[in-house]
Design a protein around this motif. Structure first.
Motif, short mmCIF file in Angstrom:
data_model
loop_
_atom_site.label_atom_id
_atom_site.label_comp_id
_atom_site.label_asym_id
_atom_site.label_seq_id
_atom_site.Cartn_x
_atom_site.Cartn_y
_atom_site.Cartn_z
N LEU A 1 -9.01 -4.52 4.40
CA LEU A 1 -8.16 -4.02 3.32
C LEU A 1 -8.38 -2.52 3.13
CD1 LEU A 1 -6.17 -4.67 0.99
CD2 LEU A 1 -8.18 -5.10 -0.45
N CYS A 2 -9.65 -2.10 3.14
CA CYS A 2 -9.96 -0.66 3.03
C CYS A 2 -9.37 0.10 4.21
CB CYS A 2 -11.47 -0.45 3.00
SG CYS A 2 -12.32 -1.25 1.62
N ALA A 3 -9.53 -0.46 5.41
CA ALA A 3 -9.00 0.21 6.60
C ALA A 3 -7.49 0.29 6.58
CB ALA A 3 -9.47 -0.53 7.85
N ALA A 4 -6.83 -0.75 6.03
CA ALA A 4 -5.37 -0.75 5.96
C ALA A 4 -4.87 0.32 4.99
CB ALA A 4 -4.86 -2.13 5.55
N PHE A 5 -5.56 0.48 3.84
CA PHE A 5 -5.19 1.56 2.92
C PHE A 5 -5.36 2.91 3.59
CE2 PHE A 5 -5.18 -1.32 -0.74
CZ PHE A 5 -4.21 -0.73 -1.54
N ASN A 6 -6.46 3.07 4.32
CA ASN A 6 -6.70 4.30 5.05
C ASN A 6 -5.58 4.54 6.07
OD1 ASN A 6 -7.89 6.55 6.23
ND2 ASN A 6 -9.34 5.36 7.42
N ASP A 7 -5.21 3.49 6.78
CA ASP A 7 -4.19 3.60 7.82
C ASP A 7 -2.85 4.05 7.25
OD1 ASP A 7 -3.20 3.03 10.59
OD2 ASP A 7 -1.99 1.57 9.51
N VAL A 8 -2.43 3.44 6.15
CA VAL A 8 -1.15 3.81 5.54
C VAL A 8 -1.19 5.26 5.07
CG1 VAL A 8 0.42 3.35 3.61
CG2 VAL A 8 -0.59 1.45 4.87
N ALA A 9 -2.30 5.66 4.48
CA ALA A 9 -2.42 7.04 4.01
C ALA A 9 -2.37 8.03 5.18
CB ALA A 9 -3.71 7.22 3.23
N VAL A 10 -3.05 7.72 6.27
CA VAL A 10 -3.06 8.62 7.43
C VAL A 10 -1.69 8.67 8.08
CG1 VAL A 10 -4.11 9.10 9.67
CG2 VAL A 10 -5.52 8.23 7.80
N ASN B 1 0.82 -1.20 0.00
CA ASN B 1 0.00 0.00 0.00
C ASN B 1 0.86 1.26 0.00
OD1 ASN B 1 -1.88 -1.98 0.40
ND2 ASN B 1 -2.55 -1.29 2.40
N GLY B 2 1.91 1.23 0.81
CA GLY B 2 2.79 2.38 0.90
C GLY B 2 3.49 2.68 -0.41
N PRO C 1 -3.28 17.37 -7.22
CA PRO C 1 -4.03 18.59 -6.84
C PRO C 1 -4.77 18.47 -5.51
CG PRO C 1 -4.34 18.14 -9.18
CD PRO C 1 -3.62 16.95 -8.61
N MET C 2 -5.01 17.22 -5.03
CA MET C 2 -5.68 17.03 -3.74
C MET C 2 -4.70 16.67 -2.63
SD MET C 2 -9.24 15.09 -4.76
CE MET C 2 -9.73 14.90 -3.05
N GLY C 3 -3.39 16.73 -2.90
CA GLY C 3 -2.40 16.40 -1.89
C GLY C 3 -1.86 15.00 -2.04
N ARG C 4 -0.88 14.66 -1.22
CA ARG C 4 -0.21 13.37 -1.34
C ARG C 4 -1.06 12.20 -0.82
NH1 ARG C 4 5.49 12.59 0.77
NH2 ARG C 4 5.48 11.04 -0.90
N ARG C 5 -1.89 12.44 0.19
CA ARG C 5 -2.57 11.32 0.86
C ARG C 5 -4.10 11.40 0.81
NH1 ARG C 5 2.29 8.87 0.85
NH2 ARG C 5 3.83 10.09 2.01
N ARG C 6 -4.63 12.60 0.62
CA ARG C 6 -6.05 12.80 0.85
C ARG C 6 -6.95 12.03 -0.11
NH1 ARG C 6 -9.42 16.95 -0.63
NH2 ARG C 6 -11.20 17.29 0.76
N SER C 7 -6.57 11.93 -1.38
CA SER C 7 -7.40 11.19 -2.33
C SER C 7 -7.47 9.72 -1.96
CB SER C 7 -6.85 11.36 -3.76
OG SER C 7 -5.50 10.92 -3.83
N TRP C 8 -6.37 9.17 -1.45
CA TRP C 8 -6.36 7.77 -1.01
C TRP C 8 -7.29 7.59 0.20
CZ3 TRP C 8 -4.50 3.72 -3.56
CH2 TRP C 8 -3.52 3.92 -4.53
N ILE C 9 -7.24 8.55 1.12
CA ILE C 9 -8.06 8.46 2.32
C ILE C 9 -9.55 8.46 1.97
CG2 ILE C 9 -8.77 9.72 4.39
CD1 ILE C 9 -5.82 10.66 4.62
N LEU C 10 -9.96 9.38 1.13
CA LEU C 10 -11.37 9.46 0.77
C LEU C 10 -11.83 8.23 -0.01
CD1 LEU C 10 -11.67 13.25 -0.16
CD2 LEU C 10 -12.25 12.11 2.00
N ALA C 11 -10.97 7.72 -0.89
CA ALA C 11 -11.32 6.51 -1.64
C ALA C 11 -11.48 5.31 -0.70
CB ALA C 11 -10.25 6.22 -2.69
N ALA C 12 -10.57 5.19 0.27
CA ALA C 12 -10.65 4.07 1.21
C ALA C 12 -11.93 4.14 2.04
CB ALA C 12 -9.43 4.08 2.13
#
Length: 444
Positions: free
Chosen positions: A135-144, A80-81, A91-102
């Protein structure tokens, strides 16, 4: 020594809402809510559903396998990382688009669970749904986590780690109580729908904060990529892999990875051993156990907020870690040796609460060190590597917990926790955790 990212002296507000880099309250509130949301699938998987399965007659081996498979995505955080450090919607930042998608996918999975409504006999389907949810939570976790390494100043990191784990514990607690109560009636559809609404409401809140003032709120909004994002986002996999690979060439990093892995047994056995011990051996109802775990997680959240910061300030990071892991090892050994003589529920509740709270506090201390030695340019990947080591060990312990119970009884699980805590502490000491001379400037 790793510096925090440059932060504008004066907050810049877009439409009256501050960006995360310009507002400490916004940073803390957003990270708190996101970590709370990570607790939802964990609480459902490791507390409510395990107690429900135990009450329906599932064996310790079956429950251990369910937990191990459902939590396996947390072991793939390195992958994930790599994706996040390589790809993002700038344009939405390095992590934010991943967070919202997760967050969106987590809601979709809960809705699918509500529609399919698996019963306790459908443990394979239930395992698959929980695998996707985690899996969704893990993607969120890595992004955060990558977001925190990117934008949180050094002087806030111990506090932010305490907030992270306290919020996740609160999420586990609340979702455990809600799901445990609803599952008592056998209604998994209502359970999943209620949790989906909880995720949706919290996601709307975190969605209003940009990472940096110049960026877009939504993909179709006005805004531009920040200079920090353009500078640090990688354009190929090889630079990421080579930088992380160079960190693994350091023997202290490898020892730290191993130490993290050995300290995870208390969490794994809280996931997979405690439900059958409470429900099948002590005679608890599944909702009673869920409520107990919910209360325990709230207490642990309080400990996570109150203990690590003053302990590290008073003793230093290394001595604080020693104090906490020695206490975990001692209490685990005492529980294992006295378990055959336990009368009633009191001993179980006291040992379970103390071991879990101290293990959580020691984990915060370890994660503070992990953040310190991460390179911000590849923070999602490098930090995910540390967490993947811990989470893979947690899945392995869970998968084998049932066999350990069959071979040595429940006492053996506590004695095993004591042994692994001591080994983990020794490895961390050999890794020189807390030695400031090992912290180098990673802003290359």
């Amino acid at each position: 020594m790793t510096r925090s990212l440059a932060t504008p002296a004066m907050p810049s507000r877009a439409h009256g809402i501050p960006a995360l880099t310009t507002s400490k309250p916004a940073r803390f509130a957003t990270i708190m809510v996101l970590y709370f949301l990570q607790g939802v699938p964990v609480g459902l998987t490791t507390v409510a559903l395990t107690a429900w399965l135990a009450a329906q007659g599932s064996t310790p081996v079956e429950i251990g396998a369910f937990v191990a498979f459902a939590l396996l995505p947390w072991s793939a955080k390195l992958f994930n990382g790599l994706l996040m450090d390589r790809f993002t919607f700038k344009p939405m930042g390095r992590r934010r688009s991943w967070i919202l998608a997760a967050q969106g996918l987590m809601m979709a999975t809960l809705l699918a669970m509500a529609a399919l409504a698996p019963s306790a006999s459908d443990i394979a389907l239930l395992s698959g749904l929980c695998f996707v949810l985690n899996l969704c939570a893990a993607f969120n976790d890595v992004a955060v986590d990558g977001l925190a390494v990117d934008i949180v100043p050094n002087d806030e990191r111990t506090a932010i780690n305490s907030v992270m784990f306290a919020s996740q514990s609160a999420g586990i607690a609340i979702s455990s109580v809600i799901a445990g109560s609803l599952l008592m009636s056998g209604d998994i559809t209502t359970t999943a729908l209620v949790l989906a609404v909880l995720v949706a409401v919290a996601s709307v809140f975190v969605g209003v904060f940009r990472e940096r003032p110049s960026e877009r709120l939504l993909p179709w909004s006005a805004g531009t990529a920040s200079s920090e994002c353009l500078e640090r986002q990688q354009d190929a996999f090889w630079p990421i892999i080579s930088r992380v690979g160079r960190s693994l060439a350091n023997r202290y990093v490898l020892l730290f990875l191993a130490g993290l892995a050995f300290t995870q047994a208390p969490f794994a056995f809280a996931d997979s051993v405690s439900p059958t011990l409470a429900v099948q051996q002590l005679g608890w109802d599944s909702d009673v156990y869920s409520n107990f775990r919910g209360l325990l997680n709230l207490i642990a959240a309080g400990v996570a907020l109150m203990l690590p910061v003053p302990l590290v300030l008073w003793l230093g990071l290394s001595r604080a870690l020693i104090a906490q892991l020695v206490a975990v090892a001692f209490l685990s050994a005492a529980a294992g040796l006295t378990l055959p003589n336990w009368q009633g529920d009191t001993a179980f509740m006291v040992y379970e609460g103390a071991i879990y709270a101290l293990s959580l506090s020691s984990m915060i201390t370890l994660i503070t060190w992990a953040m310190r030695i991460c390179n911000p340019a590849v923070a999602a990947t490098q930090f995910a590597l540390f967490m993947a080591s811990a989470n893979f060990a947690r899945s392995i312990y869970s998968a084998n917990s049932g066999f350990l119970i069959e071979m040595g009884g429940y006492s053996a699980t506590y004695l095993f926790m004591s042994m692994t805590s001591v080994i983990g502490l020794l490895l961390c000491l050999f890794a020189r955790v807390g030695d400031e001379q090992l912290v180098t400037n990673h802003e290359d």
